[in-house]
Design a protein around this motif. Structure first.
Motif, PDB file in Angstrom:
ATOM      1  N   LYS A 143      68.224  30.205 -24.064  1.00  0.00           N
ATOM      2  CA  LYS A 143      67.131  29.428 -23.469  1.00  0.00           C
ATOM      3  C   LYS A 143      66.782  28.223 -24.353  1.00  0.00           C
ATOM      4  O   LYS A 143      66.441  27.151 -23.853  1.00  0.00           O
ATOM      5  CB  LYS A 143      65.909  30.341 -23.265  1.00  0.00           C
ATOM      6  CG  LYS A 143      64.676  29.664 -22.699  1.00  0.00           C
ATOM      7  CD  LYS A 143      64.731  29.465 -21.205  1.00  0.00           C
ATOM      8  CE  LYS A 143      63.405  28.919 -20.668  1.00  0.00           C
ATOM      9  NZ  LYS A 143      63.498  28.512 -19.258  1.00  0.00           N
ATOM     10  N   GLN A 144      66.870  28.391 -25.667  1.00  0.00           N
ATOM     11  CA  GLN A 144      66.589  27.265 -26.574  1.00  0.00           C
ATOM     12  C   GLN A 144      67.651  26.175 -26.438  1.00  0.00           C
ATOM     13  O   GLN A 144      67.345  24.991 -26.490  1.00  0.00           O
ATOM     14  CB  GLN A 144      66.518  27.765 -28.027  1.00  0.00           C
ATOM     15  CG  GLN A 144      65.184  28.435 -28.335  1.00  0.00           C
ATOM     16  CD  GLN A 144      65.140  29.104 -29.708  1.00  0.00           C
ATOM     17  OE1 GLN A 144      66.174  29.349 -30.329  1.00  0.00           O
ATOM     18  NE2 GLN A 144      63.938  29.406 -30.174  1.00  0.00           N
ATOM     19  N   GLU A 145      68.901  26.583 -26.246  1.00  0.00           N
ATOM     20  CA  GLU A 145      69.995  25.622 -26.089  1.00  0.00           C
ATOM     21  C   GLU A 145      69.983  24.989 -24.695  1.00  0.00           C
ATOM     22  O   GLU A 145      70.335  23.824 -24.527  1.00  0.00           O
ATOM     23  CB  GLU A 145      71.337  26.334 -26.335  1.00  0.00           C
ATOM     24  CG  GLU A 145      72.551  25.425 -26.334  1.00  0.00           C
ATOM     25  CD  GLU A 145      72.678  24.559 -27.596  1.00  0.00           C
ATOM     26  OE1 GLU A 145      73.215  23.444 -27.466  1.00  0.00           O
ATOM     27  OE2 GLU A 145      72.248  24.974 -28.692  1.00  0.00           O
ATOM     28  N   PHE A 146      69.548  25.780 -23.696  1.00  0.00           N
ATOM     29  CA  PHE A 146      69.501  25.312 -22.300  1.00  0.00           C
ATOM     30  C   PHE A 146      68.122  25.621 -21.715  1.00  0.00           C
ATOM     31  O   PHE A 146      67.949  26.624 -21.019  1.00  0.00           O
ATOM     32  CB  PHE A 146      70.605  25.992 -21.474  1.00  0.00           C
ATOM     33  CG  PHE A 146      71.996  25.661 -21.953  1.00  0.00           C
ATOM     34  CD1 PHE A 146      72.635  24.500 -21.538  1.00  0.00           C
ATOM     35  CD2 PHE A 146      72.657  26.500 -22.846  1.00  0.00           C
ATOM     36  CE1 PHE A 146      73.908  24.176 -21.988  1.00  0.00           C
ATOM     37  CE2 PHE A 146      73.929  26.187 -23.306  1.00  0.00           C
ATOM     38  CZ  PHE A 146      74.554  25.020 -22.879  1.00  0.00           C
ATOM     39  N   PRO A 147      67.139  24.758 -22.007  1.00  0.00           N
ATOM     40  CA  PRO A 147      65.749  25.035 -21.602  1.00  0.00           C
ATOM     41  C   PRO A 147      65.564  25.176 -20.091  1.00  0.00           C
ATOM     42  O   PRO A 147      64.599  25.775 -19.634  1.00  0.00           O
ATOM     43  CB  PRO A 147      64.969  23.815 -22.127  1.00  0.00           C
ATOM     44  CG  PRO A 147      65.851  23.198 -23.165  1.00  0.00           C
ATOM     45  CD  PRO A 147      67.258  23.496 -22.760  1.00  0.00           C
ATOM     46  N   GLU A 148      66.510  24.628 -19.313  1.00  0.00           N
ATOM     47  CA  GLU A 148      66.394  24.688 -17.850  1.00  0.00           C
ATOM     48  C   GLU A 148      66.738  26.063 -17.277  1.00  0.00           C
ATOM     49  O   GLU A 148      66.540  26.329 -16.087  1.00  0.00           O
ATOM     50  CB  GLU A 148      67.301  23.622 -17.206  1.00  0.00           C
ATOM     51  CG  GLU A 148      68.808  23.852 -17.348  1.00  0.00           C
ATOM     52  CD  GLU A 148      69.421  23.393 -18.674  1.00  0.00           C
ATOM     53  OE1 GLU A 148      70.662  23.318 -18.731  1.00  0.00           O
ATOM     54  OE2 GLU A 148      68.684  23.117 -19.648  1.00  0.00           O
ATOM     55  N   LEU A 149      67.235  26.971 -18.124  1.00  0.00           N
ATOM     56  CA  LEU A 149      67.656  28.302 -17.686  1.00  0.00           C
ATOM     57  C   LEU A 149      66.517  29.052 -16.993  1.00  0.00           C
ATOM     58  O   LEU A 149      65.423  29.180 -17.541  1.00  0.00           O
ATOM     59  CB  LEU A 149      68.138  29.098 -18.910  1.00  0.00           C
ATOM     60  CG  LEU A 149      68.706  30.495 -18.685  1.00  0.00           C
ATOM     61  CD1 LEU A 149      69.964  30.455 -17.841  1.00  0.00           C
ATOM     62  CD2 LEU A 149      68.998  31.167 -20.026  1.00  0.00           C
ATOM     63  N   LEU A 150      66.789  29.555 -15.792  1.00  0.00           N
ATOM     64  CA  LEU A 150      65.766  30.256 -15.019  1.00  0.00           C
ATOM     65  C   LEU A 150      65.687  31.731 -15.417  1.00  0.00           C
ATOM     66  O   LEU A 150      66.679  32.325 -15.855  1.00  0.00           O
ATOM     67  CB  LEU A 150      66.087  30.193 -13.516  1.00  0.00           C
ATOM     68  CG  LEU A 150      66.063  28.816 -12.846  1.00  0.00           C
ATOM     69  CD1 LEU A 150      66.442  28.939 -11.375  1.00  0.00           C
ATOM     70  CD2 LEU A 150      64.684  28.163 -12.976  1.00  0.00           C
TER      71      LEU A 150
END
Length: 299
Positions: free
Chosen positions: A275-282
């Motif tokens: 989530k930190q690497e890909f903040p858009e993750l749902l």
């Protein structure tokens, strides 16, 4: 954590992906994603446990990145591995290590689709607590031979700085006709257990794995959507969006144990790092609705 690939992190030449697992579910989707993104790719023809054939693939394809979506999970399920132990070792241990080793020799990042079914809820990570297992935690589940081999190979791969290990769990996609889809599986079962678990929505996460390759990310990653969802919650969504007449029956873990050969893993993985690497993750429930149930809506 990233790996300085020999082709340079500022991608000098266009991407060329070598994918293993052509006949598998994830391997097939990866090829279609590459096509859609205009990424040059080829499927490996070598057997993973045959070093010479893998080397021949690497020489002929000359990839920038390698993806491993091959291996055995067992058909129709992991119980197959209990009676085919040598075949399971050959594919999941010998094959994966051979590929990782050759990729390292060639200075290539290997994106390895692994499993998160190497943990089970325990006193430090109780069911319903929201405390998930982290990337650095030691696997505590070896109830099935499949999981045992996967935990072994994950531990060995920690020594390969070129490998990105993605812990996939109970994969789900918008293709509800696919027999490997977790939703399709549980809809067909006579009875289901009802336990919250971390799961992987492939429609959202497989494109992220391609981006991880482009960023040359390595190390272990919990490759699940944040949060947990239970069997009943998924089936309630199925009833709401797909089939209002759908019904199911639950049974306990003790009852389930009587109809399966090997115990199954139930856990929550901590997806903070991803989530930190890909903040858009749902979150898992948001992802289920957006990527799986809304596109298939029939009600």
């Amino acid at each position: 954590m990233g790996h300085q690939a020999t082709n340079g992190s500022s991608q000098a030449k266009p991407y060329k992906f070598l994918i293993y697992g052509k006949t598998g579910w994830i391997g097939g989707v990866l090829g279609r994603l590459c096509q859609a993104q205009g990424i040059d790719y080829a499927y490996g023809s070598g057997r993973l446990e045959n070093r010479e054939s893998i080397l021949a693939d690497l020489v002929s394809v000359n990839p920038t990145h390698v993806f491993n979506a091959a291996g055995v999970t067992g058909r129709p399920n992991v119980d197959w591995c209990e009676t085919h132990k040598v075949e399971t070792i050959r594919a999941n241990v010998v094959g994966t290590l051979t590929l990782a080793d050759l990729c390292r020799e060639k200075g290539l990042v290997l994106i390895n689709y692994a499993t998160g079914c190497i943990f089970e809820y325990d006193s430090g990570h109780p069911l319903g607590s929201g405390i998930g297992f982290k990337e650095e935690d030691t696997p505590n589940f070896s109830g099935s031979f499949y999981s045992k081999t996967k935990a072994m190979v994950e531990d060995l791969l920690k020594n390969y700085e070129n490998v990105c290990t993605l812990r996939v769990r109970m994969p789900i996609s918008s293709d509800l006709s696919n027999p490997r889809n977790f939703i399709t599986k549980i809809c067909a079962y006579e009875k289901v257990v009802n336990i919250p678990n971390s799961m992987t929505i492939l429609d959202e996460l497989l494109p992220i794995s391609i981006e991880m390759a482009k960023r040359n990310l390595t190390g272990i990653w919990n490759f699940t959507n944040p949060g947990v969802v239970s069997h009943n919650e998924i089936l309630e969504m199925y009833r709401e969006y797909i089939n209002p007449k759908f019904s199911w029956r639950n049974f306990t873990l003790e009852e389930q144990a009587k109809v399966i050969v090997a115990p199954r893993s139930n856990n929550e993985l901590d997806a903070t790092k991803l989530k930190q690497e890909f903040p858009e993750l749902l979150s898992i429930k948001e992802s289920l609705i957006q990527y799986v149930f809304k596109p298939n809506r029939k009600t």
